[in-house]
Design an enzyme around this catalytic site. Structure first.
Site, mmCIF file in Angstrom:
data_model
loop_
_atom_site.group_PDB
_atom_site.id
_atom_site.type_symbol
_atom_site.label_atom_id
_atom_site.label_comp_id
_atom_site.label_asym_id
_atom_site.label_seq_id
_atom_site.Cartn_x
_atom_site.Cartn_y
_atom_site.Cartn_z
ATOM 1 N N HIS A 33 -3.116 70.175 -69.574
ATOM 2 C CA HIS A 33 -2.312 69.716 -70.702
ATOM 3 C C HIS A 33 -0.896 69.421 -70.218
ATOM 4 O O HIS A 33 -0.511 69.783 -69.117
ATOM 5 C CB HIS A 33 -2.174 70.816 -71.760
ATOM 6 C CG HIS A 33 -3.446 71.386 -72.274
ATOM 7 N ND1 HIS A 33 -3.981 70.996 -73.469
ATOM 8 C CD2 HIS A 33 -4.271 72.337 -71.786
ATOM 9 C CE1 HIS A 33 -5.088 71.690 -73.704
ATOM 10 N NE2 HIS A 33 -5.287 72.503 -72.689
ATOM 11 N N GLU A 119 -1.004 74.369 -69.027
ATOM 12 C CA GLU A 119 0.027 73.451 -69.519
ATOM 13 C C GLU A 119 1.004 73.158 -68.391
ATOM 14 O O GLU A 119 1.458 74.074 -67.704
ATOM 15 C CB GLU A 119 0.803 74.076 -70.675
ATOM 16 C CG GLU A 119 0.008 74.278 -71.938
ATOM 17 C CD GLU A 119 -0.053 73.055 -72.831
ATOM 18 O OE1 GLU A 119 0.493 71.988 -72.455
ATOM 19 O OE2 GLU A 119 -0.646 73.171 -73.915
ATOM 20 N N HIS A 158 -6.774 67.178 -71.424
ATOM 21 C CA HIS A 158 -6.835 67.327 -72.872
ATOM 22 C C HIS A 158 -7.217 65.993 -73.502
ATOM 23 O O HIS A 158 -7.989 65.943 -74.464
ATOM 24 C CB HIS A 158 -5.480 67.820 -73.381
ATOM 25 C CG HIS A 158 -5.537 68.458 -74.723
ATOM 26 N ND1 HIS A 158 -4.396 68.728 -75.440
ATOM 27 C CD2 HIS A 158 -6.562 68.894 -75.492
ATOM 28 C CE1 HIS A 158 -4.729 69.293 -76.579
ATOM 29 N NE2 HIS A 158 -6.035 69.408 -76.644
ATOM 30 N N ASP A 168 -2.599 63.806 -73.373
ATOM 31 C CA ASP A 168 -1.967 64.505 -72.255
ATOM 32 C C ASP A 168 -2.988 64.923 -71.192
ATOM 33 O O ASP A 168 -4.160 65.065 -71.517
ATOM 34 C CB ASP A 168 -1.184 65.721 -72.776
ATOM 35 C CG ASP A 168 -2.020 66.734 -73.538
ATOM 36 O OD1 ASP A 168 -2.747 66.341 -74.457
ATOM 37 O OD2 ASP A 168 -1.940 67.930 -73.216
#
Length: 187
Positions: A33, A119, A158, A168
């Protein structure tokens, strides 16, 4: 970067309440992500506050719309390559939302049940840093070693698991370079 009881050694721990037990205990997919809070701005503690339910809705106009979200990721990789882990890999982080994955001949939903979410601090248009690619490659290599059901073919974005609502980590993410970095580290 060894993994001990679901925690990546060397990562700073900041436990998120936005997690629960994996229903089957399976760990077989890695979802990448990107996030920046406020959008397009890097550094600060807003991401950490979001993932720990402490985001101040009045600190920025954008935060008012998202402060009530209950989301998390297993790991955040900052622009400088620093890692913050919110959820042990053995638990279910709330990162993928409504999503699906083609697993062989079947489609699977509820990806949080069996995936790890990482992330990258960034957005879809700003190039990611060399430090981020290095930390991501190290973390990925550790995940591949510790959880053999995650294979290079089971690393995705993602955008790919939620294509109607997410994009993303975006065009700024260099998949070829990332895969080469992971491959070079496993030899």
């Amino acid at each position: 970067m060894p993994i001990d009881q679901g925690w990546l050694e060397g990562a700073r721990r900041l436990v998120s309440p936005n997690q629960d037990v994996r229903p089957e205990g399976e760990i077989s997919l890695l979802v990448l992500h990107s996030i920046s809070l406020p959008p397009g701005q890097f550094s600060g503690d807003a991401i950490e506050r979001l993932f720990t339910n402490r985001l101040d809705a009045e600190a920025h106009p954008y935060f008012a719309a998202i402060s009530g979200l209950r989301v998390s990721a297993h790991l955040l990789i900052r622009r400088d390559g620093g890692c913050v882990q919110f959820v042990p890999f053995t638990a279910r982080a709330w990162h993928a939302g409504r999503s699906w994955w083609r697993d062989g001949q079947r489609w699977r939903r509820a990806l949080n049940d069996f995936s790890v979410g990482i992330e990258l601090e960034g957005d879809e248009v700003t190039p990611y840093t060399e430090a981020q690619y290095h930390s991501l490659a190290c973390a990925t290599r550790s995940l591949l070693a510790r959880y053999p059901a995650i294979t290079p073919e089971r690393i995705t974005s993602h955008a790919r698991v939620a294509p109607l609502r997410k994009s993303d980590p975006g065009a700024a993410f260099d998949w070829a370079y990332f895969r080469q970095s992971v491959g070079n580290m496993t030899r």
